[in-house]
Design an enzyme around this catalytic site. Structure first.
Site, PDB file in Angstrom:
ATOM      1  N   LYS A  68      -2.740  -4.376 -11.959  1.00  0.00           N
ATOM      2  CA  LYS A  68      -1.730  -4.831 -10.990  1.00  0.00           C
ATOM      3  C   LYS A  68      -1.378  -6.298 -11.238  1.00  0.00           C
ATOM      4  O   LYS A  68      -0.211  -6.687 -11.205  1.00  0.00           O
ATOM      5  CB  LYS A  68      -2.258  -4.635  -9.561  1.00  0.00           C
ATOM      6  CG  LYS A  68      -2.253  -3.168  -9.132  1.00  0.00           C
ATOM      7  CD  LYS A  68      -3.079  -2.905  -7.894  1.00  0.00           C
ATOM      8  CE  LYS A  68      -3.152  -1.402  -7.620  1.00  0.00           C
ATOM      9  NZ  LYS A  68      -4.119  -1.054  -6.572  1.00  0.00           N
ATOM     10  N   GLN A  96      -7.462  -3.529  -1.824  1.00  0.00           N
ATOM     11  CA  GLN A  96      -7.857  -2.398  -2.665  1.00  0.00           C
ATOM     12  C   GLN A  96      -8.861  -1.503  -1.932  1.00  0.00           C
ATOM     13  O   GLN A  96      -9.845  -1.985  -1.370  1.00  0.00           O
ATOM     14  CB  GLN A  96      -8.454  -2.925  -3.989  1.00  0.00           C
ATOM     15  CG  GLN A  96      -8.823  -1.854  -4.983  1.00  0.00           C
ATOM     16  CD  GLN A  96      -7.626  -1.098  -5.553  1.00  0.00           C
ATOM     17  OE1 GLN A  96      -6.534  -1.635  -5.681  1.00  0.00           O
ATOM     18  NE2 GLN A  96      -7.825   0.156  -5.896  1.00  0.00           N
ATOM     19  N   ASP A 113       1.481  -1.510   0.438  1.00  0.00           N
ATOM     20  CA  ASP A 113       0.825  -0.209   0.296  1.00  0.00           C
ATOM     21  C   ASP A 113       1.492   0.847   1.176  1.00  0.00           C
ATOM     22  O   ASP A 113       1.278   2.054   0.984  1.00  0.00           O
ATOM     23  CB  ASP A 113      -0.646  -0.330   0.734  1.00  0.00           C
ATOM     24  CG  ASP A 113      -1.612  -0.266  -0.428  1.00  0.00           C
ATOM     25  OD1 ASP A 113      -1.273   0.347  -1.450  1.00  0.00           O
ATOM     26  OD2 ASP A 113      -2.709  -0.835  -0.282  1.00  0.00           O
TER      27      ASP A 113
HETATM   28  N1  GUN Z   1      -7.159   2.769  -4.215  1.00  0.00           N
HETATM   29  C1  GUN Z   1      -6.693   3.884  -4.817  1.00  0.00           C
HETATM   30  N2  GUN Z   1      -5.372   4.025  -4.600  1.00  0.00           N
HETATM   31  C2  GUN Z   1      -4.986   2.980  -3.837  1.00  0.00           C
HETATM   32  C3  GUN Z   1      -3.747   2.568  -3.293  1.00  0.00           C
HETATM   33  O1  GUN Z   1      -2.703   3.197  -3.455  1.00  0.00           O
HETATM   34  N3  GUN Z   1      -3.773   1.423  -2.574  1.00  0.00           N
HETATM   35  C4  GUN Z   1      -4.903   0.712  -2.366  1.00  0.00           C
HETATM   36  N4  GUN Z   1      -4.823  -0.389  -1.628  1.00  0.00           N
HETATM   37  N5  GUN Z   1      -6.069   1.062  -2.860  1.00  0.00           N
HETATM   38  C5  GUN Z   1      -6.114   2.181  -3.604  1.00  0.00           C
END
Ligand code: GUN
Length: 293
Positions: A53, A97, A120
């Protein structure tokens, strides 16, 4: 029939280029979209996601902040970090996360994120906006990435029977919600399947578009796919494989080798939905900023 392979890397790259172009235009006006990613603990998969990311942010010409804290971080400390990011004018998107350590109430943390910065799309304000069809909704990156994948591959959702396998809050529920929205990428007839669904293989076989998001390696077998159906694999599962240096391989929720022979189009793992998720995070950060200026 051999399926068209839906190339998530190429589609995701195209979206990231579009975002980068828009970010460059904004930069000329002195505006730089900023994303903060918060990682609590040492989970190797989460670290890898957060790393990609950050890289995507840099490549898109965005400002990126990574905040990492040990697994022993308290809920109060994490909430204080979120509060601070909520106040920071250089940050337009916040992503905490998941999964968080057991002692932290995930819902409490996600609800603390300013909905305007909730890239998100997990905050109830954005969930409500998405369900009611408000275009200012920030939509969850993975299902929103699947919609973009279908749109950009010329796969017609209007009137199609889409079967979503899995009812998670992160993927299954928002996936169904997006597919029933009015307009391009929507207008589908949607069935959501889960562990209590009666005769699940038969329901899957009735799908024009089958979206697998149940987190079970190679669960979708050939006999669950109607010949000519489109198959989208959201799963990313680690399966032990001692023959590989890492000791594991990544596999989706779909038995790819057999389903590729019956589907008309299929997304692989890796190289399918994963890169779309990151691209949509960039797009959401841009959207979050544009809605503030
Ligand atoms: N962990 C796995 N997928 C995601 C997601 O889409 N967003 C976040 N914040 N954590 C994750």
């Amino acid at each position: 029939m051999t399926a068209h392979i839906i190339d998530g890397v190429a589609l995701g790259t195209a979206i990231r280029h579009e975002v980068a172009e828009e970010a460059a235009r904004l930069k000329a006006r002195g505006l730089v979209p900023g994303l903060a990613v918060v990682l609590i603990g040492e989970d190797p998969a989460s670290r890898a996601y957060v790393g990609s990311k950050e890289k995507a942010c840099r490549e898109a010409g965005m400002h990126s902040v990574k905040i990492t804290r040990p697994a022993a971080t308290t809920e109060a400390e994490l909430l204080a970090i979120v509060d601070q990011l909520n106040q920071d004018p250089a940050i337009h998107g916040i992503l905490v996360q998941l999964p968080l350590p057991q002692h932290i109430n995930t819902e409490k943390v996600l609800h603390r994120v300013d909905p305007r910065k909730d890239v998100d799309g997990f905050h109830p304000v954005n969930v409500g906006k998405m369900v009611s069809g408000d275009p200012t909704a920030l939509r969850p990156c993975t299902p929103w990435g699947v919609i973009q994948m279908l749109l950009r591959s010329g796969i017609e959702t209007r009137g199609a029977h889409a079967v979503v396998l899995g009812r998670s809050t992160i993927v299954g529920k928002p996936m169904a919600s997006l597919l029933i929205q009015t307009g391009p990428g929507g207008d589908a007839t949607v069935t959501v399947c889960h562990s209590k669904t009666r005769d699940l293989p038969a329901v899957c076989r009735s799908a024009d578009i089958l979206i697998a998001a149940i987190g079970k390696p190679e669960f979708v077998k050939r006999d669950m796919v109607r010949p000519g159906a489109v198959v989208i694999d959201v799963g990313i599962n680690r399966v032990d494989d001692p023959s590989l240096p890492k000791g594991y391989r990544l596999t989706g929720d779909v038995a790819y080798a057999e389903c590729v022979e019956v589907a008309s189009a299929i997304s692989p793992v890796p190289g399918g939905v994963g890169p779309m998720t990151i691209a949509m995070l960039m797009a959401n950060t841009l959207q979050a900023m544009q809605q503030r200026t």
